[in-house]
Motif scaffolding. Structure first.
Motif: not given
Length: 98
Positions: A43-49, A81-84
């Motif tokens: 569920p991580a989300c990289y948000a450019p800008g 690692q956290l998200t498997g």
């Protein structure tokens, strides 16, 4: 990153870089381009800008250096690692590596 993972990530990462949090999300500041050739797992989300929204987030950690950024590779590996999820990236002209 969803808040339920915030403290666990914070406790395992090097002590540099700004981290903000509210009741739903935690934000790690990383240098621009930290998504280049990386697939950040949900569920991580990289948000450019992206920006930390104006809804009263708390500053959870101040940078330990003059840079406000968290090193992206340790953060990426901890999120995997956290998200498997196995770390995965692409190498220019070679394609995907898992």
């Amino acid at each position: 990153m969803p808040a339920r993972h915030g403290l666990r990530l914070l406790s395992r990462l090097p002590g540099n870089g700004c981290v903000f949090a509210d009741s739903d999300w935690w934000w790690w500041l990383v240098p621009a381009g930290s998504d280049a050739d990386l697939r950040w797992p949900l569920p991580a989300c990289y948000a450019p800008g992206g920006y930390v929204p104006d809804r009263q987030p708390r500053l959870m950690r101040r940078p330990g250096t003059t840079s406000p950024y968290t090193p992206p590779i340790p953060l990426y590996l901890m999120v995997c690692q956290l998200t498997g999820t196995a770390p995965a990236w692409t190498v220019p002209d070679l394609g995907s590596r898992i």
